[in-house]
Motif scaffolding. Structure first.
Motif, PDB file in Angstrom:
ATOM      1  N   LEU A   7       0.920  -1.203  -0.070  1.00  0.00           N
ATOM      2  CA  LEU A   7       0.187   0.026   0.023  1.00  0.00           C
ATOM      3  C   LEU A   7       0.919   1.014   0.081  1.00  0.00           C
ATOM      4  O   LEU A   7       1.819   1.405   0.936  1.00  0.00           O
ATOM      5  N   LYS A  12      -9.095   7.039   1.903  1.00  0.00           N
ATOM      6  CA  LYS A  12     -10.341   6.719   1.756  1.00  0.00           C
ATOM      7  C   LYS A  12     -11.188   7.718   2.294  1.00  0.00           C
ATOM      8  O   LYS A  12     -11.129   8.026   3.595  1.00  0.00           O
ATOM      9  N   VAL A  20      -9.310   6.635   6.091  1.00  0.00           N
ATOM     10  CA  VAL A  20      -8.055   6.453   5.938  1.00  0.00           C
ATOM     11  C   VAL A  20      -7.261   7.523   5.523  1.00  0.00           C
ATOM     12  O   VAL A  20      -7.550   8.017   4.309  1.00  0.00           O
ATOM     13  N   LEU A  23      -1.943   6.116   4.031  1.00  0.00           N
ATOM     14  CA  LEU A  23      -1.471   4.783   4.513  1.00  0.00           C
ATOM     15  C   LEU A  23      -0.564   3.963   3.631  1.00  0.00           C
ATOM     16  O   LEU A  23      -0.893   4.014   2.206  1.00  0.00           O
ATOM     17  N   LYS A  43      -9.546   0.178   9.762  1.00  0.00           N
ATOM     18  CA  LYS A  43      -9.070  -0.989   9.259  1.00  0.00           C
ATOM     19  C   LYS A  43     -10.145  -1.715   8.375  1.00  0.00           C
ATOM     20  O   LYS A  43      -9.461  -2.442   7.278  1.00  0.00           O
ATOM     21  N   THR A  46      -9.789  -0.278   5.039  1.00  0.00           N
ATOM     22  CA  THR A  46      -8.457  -0.707   4.105  1.00  0.00           C
ATOM     23  C   THR A  46      -8.544  -2.121   3.850  1.00  0.00           C
ATOM     24  O   THR A  46      -8.258  -2.213   2.625  1.00  0.00           O
ATOM     25  N   SER A  56     -10.267   3.079  -3.496  1.00  0.00           N
ATOM     26  CA  SER A  56      -9.482   3.918  -2.807  1.00  0.00           C
ATOM     27  C   SER A  56      -9.858   5.398  -3.413  1.00  0.00           C
ATOM     28  O   SER A  56     -10.142   5.513  -4.334  1.00  0.00           O
TER      29      SER A  56
END
Length: 96
Positions: A7, A12, A20, A23, A43, A46, A56
């Motif tokens: 990643l 997001k 997110v 990350l 979490k 993701t 994303s």
């Protein structure tokens, strides 16, 4: 290190909410990785992006050499917290 998952700068957004933010990490092939964090840490968002269940807002994801988890879905095991089983659904329908 040969990576199974990469990643880079993944983010997001859901409207004004940033789930997110930027990350980045790698998981090497043959390793075990835990993904821990408090409620609301991003979490689940993701994991959904890794699996290709949602896109994303920014960044790059590569899993098992593919740019979309849907392309390698037959090589990924995932058990969500919410199983989504329905009383009227047959076991075969639930698996499908």
């Amino acid at each position: 290190m040969t990576t199974a998952l990469t990643l880079e700068g993944v983010s997001k957004r859901y409207g004004d909410f940033q789930a997110v933010r930027d990350l980045s990490f790698q998981v090497g092939k043959g390793t075990i990785c835990g993904f821990l964090g408090p409620n609301g840490a991003g979490k689940t968002s993701t994991i959904r992006m890794i699996l290709g269940l949602q896109s994303s807002s920014a960044g790059r994801i590569e899993i098992l050499g593919a740019d979309d988890g849907r392309k390698v879905r037959d090589r990924i095991g995932f058990l969500p917290e919410e199983r989504g089983l329905y009383k009227k659904m047959t076991p075969i329908d639930a698996i499908a």
